[in-house]
Design a protein around this motif. Structure first.
Motif, mmCIF file in Angstrom:
data_model
loop_
_atom_site.group_PDB
_atom_site.id
_atom_site.type_symbol
_atom_site.label_atom_id
_atom_site.label_comp_id
_atom_site.label_asym_id
_atom_site.label_seq_id
_atom_site.Cartn_x
_atom_site.Cartn_y
_atom_site.Cartn_z
ATOM 1 N N LYS B 41 41.875 34.060 45.915
ATOM 2 C CA LYS B 41 42.019 32.628 46.126
ATOM 3 C C LYS B 41 41.213 32.230 47.343
ATOM 4 C CE LYS B 41 46.437 32.369 43.772
ATOM 5 N NZ LYS B 41 47.878 31.993 43.815
ATOM 6 N N PRO B 42 40.806 30.961 47.426
ATOM 7 C CA PRO B 42 39.952 30.531 48.549
ATOM 8 C C PRO B 42 40.539 30.876 49.904
ATOM 9 C CG PRO B 42 40.050 28.822 46.874
ATOM 10 C CD PRO B 42 41.045 29.874 46.470
ATOM 11 N N GLY B 43 39.706 31.459 50.745
ATOM 12 C CA GLY B 43 40.118 31.781 52.097
ATOM 13 C C GLY B 43 40.995 33.012 52.223
ATOM 14 N N GLN B 44 41.203 33.705 51.123
ATOM 15 C CA GLN B 44 42.064 34.893 51.154
ATOM 16 C C GLN B 44 41.291 36.133 50.750
ATOM 17 O OE1 GLN B 44 45.649 34.417 48.846
ATOM 18 N NE2 GLN B 44 46.047 32.356 49.629
ATOM 19 N N ALA B 45 41.816 37.271 51.162
ATOM 20 C CA ALA B 45 41.269 38.535 50.679
ATOM 21 C C ALA B 45 41.700 38.737 49.228
ATOM 22 C CB ALA B 45 41.768 39.684 51.544
ATOM 23 N N PRO B 46 40.955 39.521 48.487
ATOM 24 C CA PRO B 46 41.362 39.809 47.099
ATOM 25 C C PRO B 46 42.655 40.608 47.071
ATOM 26 C CG PRO B 46 39.055 40.379 47.483
ATOM 27 C CD PRO B 46 39.668 40.130 48.823
ATOM 28 N N ARG B 47 43.288 40.620 45.899
ATOM 29 C CA ARG B 47 44.413 41.510 45.690
ATOM 30 C C ARG B 47 44.326 42.063 44.276
ATOM 31 N NH1 ARG B 47 50.190 38.681 44.233
ATOM 32 N NH2 ARG B 47 49.437 37.189 42.707
ATOM 33 N N THR B 48 44.813 43.286 44.122
ATOM 34 C CA THR B 48 44.738 43.952 42.828
ATOM 35 C C THR B 48 45.810 43.428 41.878
ATOM 36 O OG1 THR B 48 44.041 45.969 43.989
ATOM 37 C CG2 THR B 48 44.652 46.183 41.679
ATOM 38 N N LEU B 49 45.392 43.098 40.662
ATOM 39 C CA LEU B 49 46.347 42.741 39.614
ATOM 40 C C LEU B 49 46.566 43.899 38.645
ATOM 41 C CD1 LEU B 49 45.173 39.156 38.582
ATOM 42 C CD2 LEU B 49 47.175 39.745 39.962
ATOM 43 N N ILE B 50 45.461 44.531 38.249
ATOM 44 C CA ILE B 50 45.471 45.573 37.222
ATOM 45 C C ILE B 50 44.656 46.766 37.713
ATOM 46 C CG2 ILE B 50 44.816 46.198 34.869
ATOM 47 C CD1 ILE B 50 46.983 44.123 34.840
ATOM 48 N N TYR B 51 45.160 47.965 37.486
ATOM 49 C CA TYR B 51 44.368 49.156 37.777
ATOM 50 C C TYR B 51 44.339 50.064 36.566
ATOM 51 C CZ TYR B 51 48.803 51.619 38.644
ATOM 52 O OH TYR B 51 50.059 52.174 38.518
ATOM 53 N N ASP B 52 43.265 50.831 36.469
ATOM 54 C CA ASP B 52 43.085 51.749 35.339
ATOM 55 C C ASP B 52 43.281 51.042 33.999
ATOM 56 O OD1 ASP B 52 44.471 54.668 37.061
ATOM 57 O OD2 ASP B 52 42.571 53.607 37.252
ATOM 58 N N ALA B 53 42.650 49.910 33.879
ATOM 59 C CA ALA B 53 42.563 49.120 32.643
ATOM 60 C C ALA B 53 43.816 48.329 32.304
ATOM 61 C CB ALA B 53 42.182 49.997 31.451
ATOM 62 N N SER B 54 44.995 48.943 32.430
ATOM 63 C CA SER B 54 46.179 48.259 31.897
ATOM 64 C C SER B 54 47.435 48.415 32.745
ATOM 65 C CB SER B 54 46.475 48.771 30.485
ATOM 66 O OG SER B 54 46.723 50.163 30.511
ATOM 67 N N ASN B 55 47.314 49.060 33.883
ATOM 68 C CA ASN B 55 48.499 49.279 34.715
ATOM 69 C C ASN B 55 48.680 48.155 35.723
ATOM 70 O OD1 ASN B 55 49.390 52.025 33.826
ATOM 71 N ND2 ASN B 55 47.301 52.508 34.417
ATOM 72 N N THR B 56 49.914 47.760 35.916
ATOM 73 C CA THR B 56 50.210 46.668 36.843
ATOM 74 C C THR B 56 50.941 47.185 38.073
ATOM 75 O OG1 THR B 56 52.277 46.206 35.692
ATOM 76 C CG2 THR B 56 50.340 44.938 35.026
ATOM 77 N N HIS B 57 50.800 46.438 39.140
ATOM 78 C CA HIS B 57 51.560 46.721 40.345
ATOM 79 C C HIS B 57 52.869 45.926 40.310
ATOM 80 C CE1 HIS B 57 48.814 49.197 42.660
ATOM 81 N NE2 HIS B 57 47.800 48.379 42.362
ATOM 82 N N SER B 58 53.731 46.255 41.221
ATOM 83 C CA SER B 58 55.023 45.579 41.273
ATOM 84 C C SER B 58 54.873 44.085 41.555
ATOM 85 C CB SER B 58 55.912 46.222 42.344
ATOM 86 O OG SER B 58 55.283 46.149 43.614
ATOM 87 N N TRP B 59 53.786 43.717 42.216
ATOM 88 C CA TRP B 59 53.593 42.313 42.563
ATOM 89 C C TRP B 59 52.810 41.543 41.502
ATOM 90 C CZ3 TRP B 59 51.556 46.416 45.397
ATOM 91 C CH2 TRP B 59 50.198 46.701 45.176
#
Lengths: 116, 109
Positions: B41-59
């Motif tokens: 989002k503007p003015g923010q660092a990136p954050r991970t949504l998905i890793y290894d194609a289909s895995n999600t984090h708790s957030w």
């Protein structure tokens, strides 16, 4: 609280050098692989370099052509990026970051401006 | 160096569904590219949504999912919310060398 704090950015002339630092806290730094990522003003993300937790594996973006060197000091919980022969197109915010199955850590970034 | 391609921009209606894709000029995207999806989002660092194609984090909000479809990595947003308006980047790994896609600007309108 996890923190990554970058420093060392600033204004440098083309052909000059800078060394960026990233100090980590709030997690066991020596267990995590680390990256440098940059973002030119108004542009997308560009991956710069990767270093494994024990420095055994190091990778760079092809476009850097050997000008940048990544390193880390696990005793100091710190990550570094030595940047030489800087060009105007290296102007960007540089982030240190770690991402993976158990991490998503990003610093706030440090701005590097290459201009005469 | 490999080139990773994403849609430059997409628009989705609130509550709607949209799929963002990520392709590679070296061939089909596979699990061996360890696809990641990041939201910025503007003015923010990136954050991970998905890793290894289909895995999600708790957030990762449950409305986001990742997959490999038709030789591409895909990020599907089902039930878009206004707060999902952001830039989305995929990242692929090529034997250790990572490459970001150019990003997709997602508008919720």
């Amino acid at each position: 609280e996890v923190q990554l704090v970058e420093s060392g950015g600033g204004l440098v002339k083309p052909g000059g050098s800078l060394r960026l630092s990233c100090e980590a806290s709030g997690f066991t730094f020596y267990n995590y692989n680390m990256n440098w990522v940059r973002q030119a003003p108004g542009k997308g993300l560009e991956w710069v370099s990767f270093i494994s937790s024990s420095s055994s594996y190091i990778y760079y973006a092809d476009s850097l052509k050997g000008r940048f060197t990544i390193s880390r000091d696990n005793a100091r919980n710190s990550l570094y990026l030595q940047m030489n022969s800087l060009r105007v197109e290296d102007t960007a915010v540089y982030y240190c970051a770690s991402w993976g199955s158990i991490s998503d850590f990003w610093g706030q970034g440090t701005l590097v401006t290459v201009s005469s | 160096q490999a080139v990773v391609t994403q849609e430059p921009s997409l628009t989705v209606s609130p509550g709607g569904t949209v799929t963002l894709t990520c392709s590679s000029n070296t061939g089909g995207v596979t699990s061996g590219h360890y696809p990641f999806w990041f939201q910025q989002k503007p003015g923010q660092a990136p954050r991970t949504l998905i890793y290894d194609a289909s895995n999600t984090h708790s957030w990762t909000p449950a409305r986001f999912s990742g997959s490999l479809v038709g030789g591409k990595a895909a990020l599907t947003l089902s039930g878009a919310q206004p707060e999902d308006e952001a830039e989305y980047y995929c990242l692929l790994s090529y034997s250790g060398v990572r490459v970001f896609g150019g990003g997709t600007k997602l508008t919720v309108l």
